[in-house]
Design a protein around this motif. Structure first.
Motif, PDB file in Angstrom:
ATOM      1  N   CYS A   1      -9.870   1.451   3.998  1.00 32.50           N
ATOM      2  CA  CYS A   1      -9.044   2.378   3.215  1.00 32.50           C
ATOM      3  C   CYS A   1      -9.603   3.803   3.191  1.00 32.50           C
ATOM      4  O   CYS A   1      -8.835   4.759   3.176  1.00 32.50           O
TER       5      CYS A   1
ATOM      6  N   CYS B   1      -4.982  -2.443   9.873  1.00 25.57           N
ATOM      7  CA  CYS B   1      -5.182  -2.702   8.441  1.00 25.57           C
ATOM      8  C   CYS B   1      -5.257  -4.219   8.212  1.00 25.57           C
ATOM      9  O   CYS B   1      -6.183  -4.724   7.591  1.00 25.57           O
TER      10      CYS B   1
ATOM     11  N   CYS C   1       0.821  -1.208   0.000  1.00 25.17           N
ATOM     12  CA  CYS C   1       0.000   0.000   0.000  1.00 25.17           C
ATOM     13  C   CYS C   1       0.862   1.268   0.000  1.00 25.17           C
ATOM     14  O   CYS C   1       1.712   1.450   0.866  1.00 25.17           O
TER      15      CYS C   1
ATOM     16  N   CYS D   1      -8.606   5.489   6.320  1.00 24.24           N
ATOM     17  CA  CYS D   1      -7.141   5.530   6.375  1.00 24.24           C
ATOM     18  C   CYS D   1      -6.598   6.614   5.438  1.00 24.24           C
ATOM     19  O   CYS D   1      -5.726   7.405   5.800  1.00 24.24           O
TER      20      CYS D   1
HETATM   21  S1  SF4 Z   1      -6.320   0.425   5.351  1.00 19.10           S
HETATM   22 FE1  SF4 Z   1      -4.763   1.964   4.974  1.00 19.10          FE
HETATM   23  S2  SF4 Z   1      -2.838   0.860   5.103  1.00 19.10           S
HETATM   24 FE2  SF4 Z   1      -4.466  -0.666   4.833  1.00 19.10          FE
HETATM   25  S3  SF4 Z   1      -4.555  -1.010   2.656  1.00 19.10           S
HETATM   26 FE3  SF4 Z   1      -6.095   0.539   3.128  1.00 19.10          FE
HETATM   27  S4  SF4 Z   1      -5.032   2.486   2.842  1.00 19.10           S
HETATM   28 FE4  SF4 Z   1      -3.488   0.895   2.954  1.00 19.10          FE
END
Ligand code: SF4
Length: 437
Positions: free
Chosen positions: A399, A392, A368, A402
């Motif tokens: 996402c 995560c 990522c 995040c």
């Molecule tokens: S949750 Fe955040 S760290 Fe995990 S894949 Fe999605 S964007 Fe990337």
């Protein structure tokens, strides 16, 4: 033999293979005072000869750090990694030199000197100051005569076939391009001329694509030494005179070795060698450095071989290489905060195809680019980073949320930088030691 091309656009992702193939050593941050996140997290993964700088740090002895900037495009957050290292070394007492590679930009990319100056100041130097770099020596290659002279003079120890093997030059390569690696050799080694602080350990933080320059520079530095120190073909460890007045150097070396505590010395004047029977290969660097003063009485061009740290490249936000020529692949330090935030919101993630699937299977932070932003730039606290990684993986962090957090942090970072950049404008002259701006 495989070759790393410093002007190629390729991304290096197999760092272990590179380390093995090119003899790069693993970087170990333990023992360094308060190492920054880049060191703690293995983003700086390798080095060549860093022991000398480590010893200087531990012994509170003088050392230097040199880096260069290519004034052909905007500075992106990936470029910031080098500055983070430079500022860290500066905080430990390093003398900082920054070369504006305007000769290289002209030779390899056709950038005029006027444009190079403008790009260097607006995109790099103002940002360096805004990021917290303290006053140091930032110079233009084209204006620092010692650099160009040194490139020319030291070039005597390298021939055309070596340059072709290292850089892949062909009949079509223009001569300015051919000369530009030697200017870089001048950049790295001139900081050890008497007028720039004298011989001392010097570290150059680079991406692994710059390793050919580092190897060339180290080879040239070695070639100018008047002693060889190491193990001979017969297995005996010795100090060998290879240039200068042999008799005089031999007796100086004998004195140096005795001062270092070596007593089992076998001096063979006819062969210009002193075998040191109570030394081991581990003593090589210590002896080599102790001989420098004796050598410098006979040559101005005696240098402590410079070392390098190697960092990983940041993945572009679109998934490929982070590049100045692909605007969506990178957050540039001069981006408006909302532009930077938008790029992060559009970035490639390691998330699943649906929220339901992500809750069930978790995301893949290792794939990522947003997680990379946290690791390289946005989160300094290791525990906080670990919490993001584990949330995560467990699927408790999605996402959307995040990316929102990352984009807000990027906008905040850019906003702060923007205002500090304007304040920095008045200070540029303190950093540019040879005019300009
Ligand atoms: S949750 Fe955040 S760290 Fe995990 S894949 Fe999605 S964007 Fe990337």
């Amino acid at each position: 033999m495989a070759r790393i091309d410093p002007w190629a656009k390729k991304q290096f992702d197999d760092y272990s293979r590179l380390m093995e193939e090119f003899g790069i050593q693993r970087f170990d941050a333990s023992g360094l005072p308060d190492p920054p996140a880049l060191f703690r997290r293995g983003i700086v993964f390798g080095h060549r000869g860093f022991e000398r700088v480590r010893a200087a740090i531990e012994g509170r002895k003088p050392f230097a750090v040199l880096t260069g900037l290519m004034p052909s495009g905007p500075m992106h957050i990936g470029n910031k990694m080098v500055m983070d290292q430079v500022m860290y070394f500066q905080s430990l007492g390093a003398d900082v030199f920054i070369a504006v590679a305007d000769i290289e930009a002209y030779a390899t990319r056709g950038v005029s000197f006027e444009r190079a100056e403008k790009v260097a100041v607006e995109n790099y130097i103002l940002n360096y100051i805004a990021l917290g770099l303290k006053p140091c020596q930032i110079y233009f290659q084209s204006r620092r005569r010692a650099v160009k002279d040194l490139g020319y003079i030291l070039g005597k120890k390298v021939n055309w076939s070596a340059m072709k093997a290292i850089y892949g030059f062909s009949d079509d390569t223009n001569m300015a391009h051919v000369f530009s690696p030697l200017v870089q050799v001048g950049d790295v080694l001139h900081v050890q001329l008497e007028e720039y602080g004298g011989p001392r350990p010097t570290v150059v933080p680079v991406g692994v694509d710059q390793d050919p320059h580092i190897r060339l520079t180290r080879d040239i530095a070695h070639a100018h030494r008047l002693f060889n120190v190491g193990t001979a073909r017969d297995g005996r460890f010795g100090v060998f005179v290879k240039g200068g007045p042999a008799g005089e150097l031999l007796s100086r070396a004998e004195g140096v070795l005795r001062d270092l505590g070596h007593t089992k010395l076998d001096v063979i004047a006819n062969y210009n060698v002193i075998y040191v029977d109570d030394a081991s290969p581990g003593d090589e660097v210590r002896i080599e450095d102790a001989l420098i003063d004796a050598e410098r009485e006979h040559s101005r061009y005696i240098f402590v071989p410079p070392c390098a740290t190697f960092h990983r490249f940041m993945t572009g936000l679109t998934g490929g290489k982070m590049s100045s020529s692909v605007p969506e692949s990178a957050v540039f330090l001069n981006d408006e905060p909302e532009v930077g935030a938008r790029k992060v919101r559009a970035a490639k993630t390691g998330g699943r195809v649906s929220a339901e699937e992500q809750r069930r299977l978790g995301g893949v932070p290792e794939e990522c680019t947003v997680f990379e932003m946290f690791a390289y730039l946005l989160v300094d606290d290791d525990r906080e980073l670990e919490e993001i990684r584990s949330a995560c993986r467990q699927g408790t962090l999605l996402c959307g949320a995040c990316k929102r957090r990352a984009s807000e942090a990027v906008a905040e970072f850019l906003k702060g930088l923007q205002s500090r950049r304007e304040e920095a404008r008045d200070q540029v002259k303190e950093y540019l030691v040879e005019g300009g701006a």
